[in-house]
Design a protein around this motif. Structure first.
Motif, PDB file in Angstrom:
ATOM      1  N   HIS A  84       0.844  -1.200   0.000  1.00 51.56           N
ATOM      2  CA  HIS A  84       0.000   0.000   0.000  1.00 51.56           C
ATOM      3  C   HIS A  84       0.874   1.243   0.000  1.00 51.56           C
ATOM      4  CE1 HIS A  84      -3.751  -2.221   0.804  1.00 51.56           C
ATOM      5  NE2 HIS A  84      -2.964  -3.031   1.479  1.00 51.56           N
ATOM      6  N   ILE A 144       1.523   5.429   0.188  1.00 45.55           N
ATOM      7  CA  ILE A 144       1.135   6.430   1.189  1.00 45.55           C
ATOM      8  C   ILE A 144       0.642   7.671   0.466  1.00 45.55           C
ATOM      9  CG2 ILE A 144       2.001   7.901   3.055  1.00 45.55           C
ATOM     10  CD1 ILE A 144       3.978   5.585   3.694  1.00 45.55           C
ATOM     11  N   ILE A 155       1.857   8.168   7.140  1.00 43.07           N
ATOM     12  CA  ILE A 155       1.857   6.807   7.673  1.00 43.07           C
ATOM     13  C   ILE A 155       3.305   6.330   7.702  1.00 43.07           C
ATOM     14  CG2 ILE A 155       1.137   4.420   7.229  1.00 43.07           C
ATOM     15  CD1 ILE A 155      -1.359   5.542   5.890  1.00 43.07           C
ATOM     16  N   GLN A 156       3.694   5.689   8.797  1.00 40.35           N
ATOM     17  CA  GLN A 156       5.058   5.183   8.900  1.00 40.35           C
ATOM     18  C   GLN A 156       5.273   4.067   7.882  1.00 40.35           C
ATOM     19  OE1 GLN A 156       7.573   6.322  10.836  1.00 40.35           O
ATOM     20  NE2 GLN A 156       8.935   4.823   9.884  1.00 40.35           N
ATOM     21  N   PRO A 157       6.156   4.258   6.914  1.00 39.32           N
ATOM     22  CA  PRO A 157       6.375   3.201   5.916  1.00 39.32           C
ATOM     23  C   PRO A 157       7.135   2.023   6.518  1.00 39.32           C
ATOM     24  CG  PRO A 157       7.916   4.992   5.561  1.00 39.32           C
ATOM     25  CD  PRO A 157       6.993   5.442   6.645  1.00 39.32           C
ATOM     26  N   GLU A 158       6.884   0.860   5.968  1.00 40.34           N
ATOM     27  CA  GLU A 158       7.623  -0.333   6.375  1.00 40.34           C
ATOM     28  C   GLU A 158       8.835  -0.561   5.480  1.00 40.34           C
ATOM     29  OE1 GLU A 158       4.094  -2.898   8.475  1.00 40.34           O
ATOM     30  OE2 GLU A 158       4.190  -2.899   6.289  1.00 40.34           O
ATOM     31  N   THR A 185       3.533   0.345   2.878  1.00 37.14           N
ATOM     32  CA  THR A 185       3.283  -0.620   3.942  1.00 37.14           C
ATOM     33  C   THR A 185       2.983  -1.957   3.287  1.00 37.14           C
ATOM     34  OG1 THR A 185       0.915  -0.068   4.051  1.00 37.14           O
ATOM     35  CG2 THR A 185       2.404   1.139   5.525  1.00 37.14           C
ATOM     36  N   SER A 186       3.226  -3.023   4.033  1.00 31.90           N
ATOM     37  CA  SER A 186       3.052  -4.375   3.509  1.00 31.90           C
ATOM     38  C   SER A 186       2.023  -5.130   4.324  1.00 31.90           C
ATOM     39  CB  SER A 186       4.386  -5.129   3.540  1.00 31.90           C
ATOM     40  OG  SER A 186       4.224  -6.473   3.148  1.00 31.90           O
ATOM     41  N   GLU A 187       1.264  -5.998   3.660  1.00 29.55           N
ATOM     42  CA  GLU A 187       0.249  -6.781   4.358  1.00 29.55           C
ATOM     43  C   GLU A 187       0.841  -7.989   5.070  1.00 29.55           C
ATOM     44  OE1 GLU A 187      -3.351  -7.675   2.400  1.00 29.55           O
ATOM     45  OE2 GLU A 187      -3.742  -5.584   1.870  1.00 29.55           O
TER      46      GLU A 187
END
Length: 239
Positions: A150, A152, A157-160, A224-226
């Motif tokens: 996903h 941003i 949102i804090q990225p992974e 971000t990752s699921e």
């Protein structure tokens, strides 16, 4: 069509804003990328769905994607319905991507988070053999992407993880500004919206620059990752 990356956006321009640099970089590396817009953005304050279609076509040309489709879902009223899920399942099985990119998991526009969940659910359903879909008169084979990431958008949102887009920031900006009706234009007589200001346009650069600062590159886009990401080795990591 076997595709490497299938990028979904609730509205035309979501993908350009959220991950346009990443798409441009992947295309330059020889990856096959396709964009799917869920709605025509017909409720947008500025422009029209016809104008946005023309702009989306120009942006797709700039990014160099293999195809761009619009599913014509209802702007402002995205719901996680069977009808909408099946439309996305059909696209996933048509393009058979390894990776799906989708809207932010939480954002200012309610369609964004709804689209994130809608696409995520459809990715799972696309791998179920008892769900039948037909495209161009032929029954489709099942397909489930290996990863869903996903991008941003408006909210911080804090990225992974981040993708280094240092060499592709200008291409991202060019693709974004193909949507002339939506963004900053001092000569426009249309109402000013939160994304049609000079400050917003400048934020595209300084937000990418800030993620770059934190990760040791010039400019970056965050995701971000699921699920937990496993690395085979340390190659490819910017040190």
């Amino acid at each position: 069509m076997k595709t490497d990356i299938l990028a979904f956006g609730a509205h035309p321009d979501d993908i350009e804003l959220g991950c346009g640099g990443t798409i441009a970089k992947l295309v330059a590396e020889g990856k096959k990328c396709v964009i799917i817009d869920l709605t025509k953005g017909e409720l947008g304050t500025r422009g029209s769905d016809e104008i946005r279609h023309q702009e989306a076509t120009e942006s797709a040309r700039i990014l160099g994607v293999s195809a761009r489709e619009n599913l014509g879902m209802k702007d402002g009223f995205l719901i996680n319905s069977e009808e909408y899920q099946m439309q996305i399942v059909t696209m996933i099985r048509k393009y058979r991507p390894e990776i799906v990119l989708a809207n932010a998991i939480d954002d200012r526009h309610p369609d964004h988070a709804k689209a994130a969940k809608l696409v995520s659910d459809a990715c799972f359903l696309a791998g179920l053999r008892k769900i039948k879909t037909v495209n161009e008169g032929k029954e489709q084979e099942v397909w489930r992407p290996k990863q869903i990431f996903h991008y941003i958008q408006w909210k911080h949102i804090q990225p992974e993880f981040v993708i280094d887009i240092s060499e592709y920031l200008e291409k991202k900006l060019e693709a974004c500004m193909a949507f002339k009706s939506q963004f900053y234009d001092p000569s426009s007589n249309e109402p000013v919206t939160p994304i049609a200001t000079k400050d917003f346009y400048e934020s595209l650069t300084y937000r990418a620059q800030d993620l770059g600062r934190l990760s040791g590159v010039a400019y970056a886009e965050g995701f971000t990752s699921e699920k937990l990401i496993a690395l085979k080795n340390f190659e490819g990591i910017v040190l």
